[in-house]
Design a protein around this motif. Structure first.
Motif, short mmCIF file in Angstrom:
data_model
loop_
_atom_site.label_atom_id
_atom_site.label_comp_id
_atom_site.label_asym_id
_atom_site.label_seq_id
_atom_site.Cartn_x
_atom_site.Cartn_y
_atom_site.Cartn_z
N LEU A 168 -4.02 -2.54 3.24
CA LEU A 168 -2.58 -3.45 3.28
C LEU A 168 -2.24 -3.35 1.77
N LEU A 169 -2.93 -3.68 0.97
CA LEU A 169 -2.59 -3.62 -0.47
C LEU A 169 -2.15 -2.29 -1.06
N LEU A 170 -2.78 -1.35 -0.63
CA LEU A 170 -2.31 0.09 -0.94
C LEU A 170 -1.06 0.57 -0.11
N ALA A 171 -0.99 0.07 1.08
CA ALA A 171 0.39 0.34 1.71
C ALA A 171 1.42 -0.34 1.13
N ALA A 172 1.23 -1.59 0.63
CA ALA A 172 2.43 -2.64 0.00
C ALA A 172 2.62 -1.87 -1.32
N ALA A 173 1.58 -1.17 -2.02
CA ALA A 173 2.01 -0.82 -3.47
C ALA A 173 2.95 0.74 -3.21
N PHE A 174 2.59 1.37 -2.35
CA PHE A 174 3.29 2.60 -1.88
C PHE A 174 4.71 1.99 -1.41
N GLY A 175 5.03 1.11 -0.54
CA GLY A 175 6.06 0.74 -0.26
C GLY A 175 6.86 0.19 -1.29
N PHE A 176 6.43 -0.55 -2.19
CA PHE A 176 6.92 -1.37 -3.42
C PHE A 176 7.87 -0.16 -4.18
N GLY A 177 6.75 0.81 -4.33
CA GLY A 177 7.17 1.78 -5.59
C GLY A 177 8.20 2.67 -4.97
N VAL A 232 7.02 7.59 3.19
CA VAL A 232 6.50 6.42 2.76
C VAL A 232 6.36 5.43 4.05
N LEU A 233 7.39 5.62 5.01
CA LEU A 233 7.03 4.89 6.39
C LEU A 233 5.90 5.38 7.08
N LEU A 234 5.79 6.82 7.16
CA LEU A 234 4.59 7.28 7.61
C LEU A 234 3.06 6.79 7.00
N PHE A 235 3.22 7.03 5.70
CA PHE A 235 1.95 6.85 4.91
C PHE A 235 1.62 5.31 4.98
N ALA A 236 2.63 4.55 4.45
CA ALA A 236 2.50 3.15 4.31
C ALA A 236 2.25 2.53 5.86
N GLY A 237 2.98 2.84 6.75
CA GLY A 237 2.82 2.42 8.05
C GLY A 237 1.61 2.78 8.64
N SER A 238 1.30 3.96 8.35
CA SER A 238 -0.12 4.27 9.12
C SER A 238 -1.22 3.50 8.47
N LEU A 239 -1.24 3.24 7.15
CA LEU A 239 -2.36 2.32 6.82
C LEU A 239 -2.23 0.96 7.19
N ALA A 240 -0.92 0.44 7.07
CA ALA A 240 -0.82 -0.96 7.58
C ALA A 240 -1.16 -1.09 9.09
N ALA A 241 -0.55 -0.42 9.88
CA ALA A 241 -0.86 -0.16 11.47
C ALA A 241 -2.57 -0.08 11.40
N SER A 270 -5.32 4.68 14.44
CA SER A 270 -5.73 5.70 13.49
C SER A 270 -4.91 5.87 12.22
N THR A 271 -5.46 6.56 11.23
CA THR A 271 -4.44 6.81 10.00
C THR A 271 -3.94 8.38 10.14
N VAL A 272 -3.88 8.65 11.50
CA VAL A 272 -3.48 10.26 11.36
C VAL A 272 -2.37 10.64 10.90
N LEU A 273 -1.38 9.68 10.77
CA LEU A 273 -0.03 10.07 10.16
C LEU A 273 0.08 9.91 8.69
N ALA A 274 -0.78 9.42 8.07
CA ALA A 274 -0.99 9.25 6.63
C ALA A 274 -0.86 10.64 5.98
N PRO A 275 -1.59 11.34 6.18
CA PRO A 275 -1.43 12.69 5.62
C PRO A 275 0.06 13.40 5.81
N ALA A 276 0.55 13.56 6.76
CA ALA A 276 1.83 13.74 6.83
C ALA A 276 2.87 13.09 6.09
N GLY A 277 2.62 11.62 6.04
CA GLY A 277 3.58 11.14 5.16
C GLY A 277 3.37 11.36 3.66
N GLY A 278 1.91 11.47 3.28
CA GLY A 278 1.88 11.94 2.07
C GLY A 278 2.43 13.32 1.67
N LEU A 279 2.45 14.32 2.77
CA LEU A 279 3.14 15.65 2.37
C LEU A 279 4.64 15.47 2.26
#
Length: 127
Positions: free
Chosen positions: A49-58, A86-95, A102-111
């Motif tokens: 959650l903190l990582l998702a918040a950091a990415f979302g805030f930045g 950021v919605l895919l990356f942070a959203g995947s982590l938060a979900a 699963s965090t399956v969408l995080a890599p797509a968000g990162g790309l």
């Protein structure tokens, strides 16, 4: 010389406003998410959650600051990629932390984030 797809001024202005507003909203939600992570979340979920918040805030701050500067379609597309990423990356982590998904969408968000920043750099070099 490549041709540029013409964008009307009202469309550019509206896109800049929406992207800046989305960035501001994203930053606000990130602050709330970090507060939740520290005060109410299970310890096992706190790191994600903190990582998702950091990415979302930045990235929310970046969108709020960069959107008013966008003069061309490339800069606007860069910011759309940043928002989607950021919605895919942070959203995947938060979900994953909140719902056990699963965090399956995080890599797509990162790309998308990487692509958005590269396109942003290209757009800024163009002026």
């Amino acid at each position: 010389m490549p041709t540029q797809i013409p964008m009307t001024i009202p469309l550019i202005v509206a896109a800049r406003r929406w992207l800046a507003a989305a960035g501001s909203l994203l930053a606000a939600l990130a602050v709330a998410l970090s507060a939740y992570a520290m005060h109410a979340a299970a310890p096992a979920a706190r790191e994600r959650l903190l990582l998702a918040a950091a990415f979302g805030f930045g990235h929310g701050l970046a969108l709020a600051a960069l959107a008013p500067l966008a003069q061309r379609a490339g800069a606007l597309w860069a910011q759309v990629l940043l928002l989607a990423g950021v919605l895919l990356f942070a959203g995947s982590l938060a979900a994953a932390a909140l719902l056990g998904t699963s965090t399956v969408l995080a890599p797509a968000g990162g790309l998308l984030l990487i692509g958005g920043w590269l396109l942003q750099a290209w757009a800024r070099l163009r002026g």
